[in-house]
Design an enzyme around this catalytic site. Sequence first.
Site, short mmCIF file in Angstrom:
data_model
loop_
_atom_site.label_atom_id
_atom_site.label_comp_id
_atom_site.label_asym_id
_atom_site.label_seq_id
_atom_site.Cartn_x
_atom_site.Cartn_y
_atom_site.Cartn_z
CB SER A 147 10.31 8.10 8.02
OG SER A 147 11.26 7.52 8.86
CE1 TYR A 160 9.78 3.81 5.16
CE2 TYR A 160 11.61 4.83 6.07
CZ TYR A 160 10.24 4.53 6.11
OH TYR A 160 9.42 4.28 7.14
P1 NAI Z 1 3.50 -2.09 8.49
O1 NAI Z 1 4.00 -3.05 7.85
O2 NAI Z 1 2.59 -2.94 9.34
O3 NAI Z 1 1.88 -1.89 8.16
C1 NAI Z 1 1.61 -1.33 6.44
C2 NAI Z 1 0.45 -1.14 5.93
O4 NAI Z 1 0.73 -0.63 5.23
C3 NAI Z 1 0.10 -2.73 6.50
O5 NAI Z 1 -1.18 -2.12 6.61
C4 NAI Z 1 -0.31 -3.23 5.14
O6 NAI Z 1 -1.10 -3.92 4.41
C5 NAI Z 1 -0.12 -1.48 4.58
N1 NAI Z 1 0.44 -1.50 2.41
C6 NAI Z 1 2.10 -2.32 2.18
N2 NAI Z 1 1.38 -2.38 1.39
C7 NAI Z 1 0.40 -2.08 0.54
C8 NAI Z 1 0.22 -1.32 -0.38
N3 NAI Z 1 0.72 -1.73 -2.05
N4 NAI Z 1 -1.22 -1.31 -0.42
C9 NAI Z 1 -2.37 -1.37 0.01
N5 NAI Z 1 -1.39 -1.53 2.06
C10 NAI Z 1 -0.40 -1.55 1.52
O7 NAI Z 1 4.20 -0.72 9.18
P2 NAI Z 1 3.53 0.58 9.65
O8 NAI Z 1 4.90 -0.15 10.79
O9 NAI Z 1 2.47 0.51 10.44
O10 NAI Z 1 3.85 1.56 8.93
C11 NAI Z 1 2.80 1.79 8.60
C12 NAI Z 1 3.71 3.63 7.47
O11 NAI Z 1 4.55 4.12 8.96
C13 NAI Z 1 4.34 3.74 6.62
O12 NAI Z 1 4.34 4.28 5.82
C14 NAI Z 1 5.72 3.27 7.42
O13 NAI Z 1 6.96 3.57 6.71
C15 NAI Z 1 5.98 4.24 8.37
N6 NAI Z 1 6.73 4.72 9.18
C16 NAI Z 1 6.74 3.91 9.95
C17 NAI Z 1 8.01 3.85 11.24
C18 NAI Z 1 8.13 2.49 11.97
O14 NAI Z 1 8.76 2.73 13.39
N7 NAI Z 1 7.64 1.33 12.18
C19 NAI Z 1 8.86 4.71 11.21
C20 NAI Z 1 8.31 5.89 10.64
C21 NAI Z 1 6.65 5.59 9.44
#
Ligand code: NAI
Length: 263
Positions: A147, A160
């Site tokens: 991130s 985080y």
């Molecule tokens: P999101 O909430 O839409 O997706 C997160 C994913 O991780 C989902 O598929 C969810 O089911 C899965 N997940 C969460 N806890 C879990 C667990 N215990 N076991 C298995 N799967 C689990 O979020 P997003 O935005 O798609 O984030 C994905 C990654 O990108 C994360 O690591 C987040 O930190 C990172 N990220 C996101 C940013 C953003 O602006 N959306 C910016 C920087 C990093």
Amino acid sequence: MTDLLFSVKDLVVLVSGGSRGIGRSLAEGFAERGSRVLITGRDEQTLKTTANEISKGTIPVEYIVCNVADPEQIARMVNTAVEKAGRIDCLLNVAGVNVRKRVEQYSIEEFDGILDINLKGAFLVAQAVGRRMIEQKTGGSIMNIDSLNSFRPLKGVQPYAMSKAAISAMTRGMAMEWGEHAIRVNALAPGFILTDLTKKLWADPVMQEWNLANCPLKRLGQPEDLIGTAIFLASDAARFLTGQVIYVDGGITCGVHWPIPLS
Ligand code: NAI
């Protein structure tokens, strides 16, 4: 004509946290380009729906249920992936969560909940896949989703931000240890991407205005904006690239913007 240097065709790609958001989009990007994709996540029904919706390539996307906060489920999930596909060539280590609060307000449970998924879970998934890649003797590419918080933390997300700074360190450490096995380990660090995790925050016009003023490319990112970098990192085009954190953030980590016009 497709440039084979950037080809991900027939690669076996495992995506942790592939049911929605960034993980789903990356999974779809690889599937469309002929990879054999396996997505994992906690909820079977959501995974099933996503796998059906993104199966646009010639090989159907498969799914395996796995909560990355549970080490036993991780071990089982990686075994199942190898049983299904025969090997793993590429890991997209995406699963992550966030809780926004002031430092003094986090409970121990909230702190552990974030670190167990974002850091310990990511470590254990990469470790289990790395072990397989070492046994396979075929090398591989591991991509940890980092991130912009690992570059400079935002206020109000300290556990985080700490987990993501540790992901940068983990990426460099694993790259050093596994280079001798031709396993490349890099981190893809998104900037502000519009997903379920962030849509409430970006619904606020004040936040939108702030982003416009601070992001050199003058927009929020979409999950699809990350596909090109992920494909590059998985492909032979990145064969001498390991241990790097690549910020895909519209330039927002470049520097601090003046709030007044330049002239
Ligand atoms: P999101 O909430 O839409 O997706 C997160 C994913 O991780 C989902 O598929 C969810 O089911 C899965 N997940 C969460 N806890 C879990 C667990 N215990 N076991 C298995 N799967 C689990 O979020 P997003 O935005 O798609 O984030 C994905 C990654 O990108 C994360 O690591 C987040 O930190 C990172 N990220 C996101 C940013 C953003 O602006 N959306 C910016 C920087 C990093």
